[in-house]
Design an enzyme around this catalytic site. Structure first.
Site, PDB file in Angstrom:
ATOM      1  N   GLU A   1       0.833  -1.212   0.000  1.00 22.51           N
ATOM      2  CA  GLU A   1       0.000   0.000   0.000  1.00 22.51           C
ATOM      3  C   GLU A   1       0.867   1.262   0.000  1.00 22.51           C
ATOM      4  O   GLU A   1       0.481   2.286  -0.582  1.00 22.51           O
ATOM      5  CB  GLU A   1      -0.924   0.015   1.225  1.00 22.51           C
TER       6      GLU A   1
ATOM      7  N   CYS B   1      -0.916   0.747   7.262  1.00 18.71           N
ATOM      8  CA  CYS B   1      -1.386   1.040   5.902  1.00 18.71           C
ATOM      9  C   CYS B   1      -2.807   1.578   5.887  1.00 18.71           C
ATOM     10  O   CYS B   1      -3.184   2.306   4.972  1.00 18.71           O
ATOM     11  CB  CYS B   1      -1.229  -0.189   5.014  1.00 18.71           C
TER      12      CYS B   1
END
Ligand code: THU
Length: 138
Positions: free
Chosen positions: A61, A95
């Site tokens: 991510e 993330c």
């Protein structure tokens, strides 16, 4: 693409799966790929990049958000994050925060075939974000 257009989940998942082939994961051997569509219909991708100093690993991510920024920024609408077997995995806590900056509560997260996507607001309720600093996110 307007926000009423259907999200191409199959394409996002396939591109995320493909991105796992570009992972650098010599320590965990867990390859992760991510693919997102922006609110204006652009596709961005990322893959995890590990480090000999394990804690410095960049998740897929993070790599995706770097791609987003490199391609002009904007807001994320939907994201698929998958492991090497192509199955969706949950974004880690860090993330969730990284994605929140660029998609907010409305960002949709792939939860798998035949399962409704989850919103980031569900995964990270009460998030700290740009608004808390009195800033716009882009
Ligand atoms: N990983 C990601 O890329 N994203 C996540 O949200 C969870 C974990 C990666 C980091 C590491 O390279 C591997 O998965 C095993 O933790």
């Amino acid at each position: 693409m307007s926000s009423s257009t259907a999200i191409p989940w199959k394409e996002l998942r396939e591109q995320a799966r493909h991105a796992t082939t570009t992972s650098y994961a010599p320590y965990s051997h867990v390859t992760v790929g991510a693919c997102a569509i922006t609110v204006d219909g652009r596709i961005v991708v990322g893959a995890n990049v590990e480090n000999a100093s394990y804690g410095l690993t960049l998740c897929a991510e993070c790599s995706l958000v770097s791609d987003l920024t490199r391609l002009g920024g904007g807001r994320l609408r939907a994201v698929s994050i998958v492991a090497g077997d192509g199955q969706p995995i949950a974004p880690c806590g860090r993330c969730r925060q990284v994605l929140f900056e660029h998609g907010g509560n409305e960002l949709l997260i792939d939860a798998g075939d035949g399962v409704d996507p989850t919103s980031l607001g569900e995964l990270l309720p009460g998030a700290f974000g740009p608004e808390d600093l009195g800033l716009r996110s882009n």
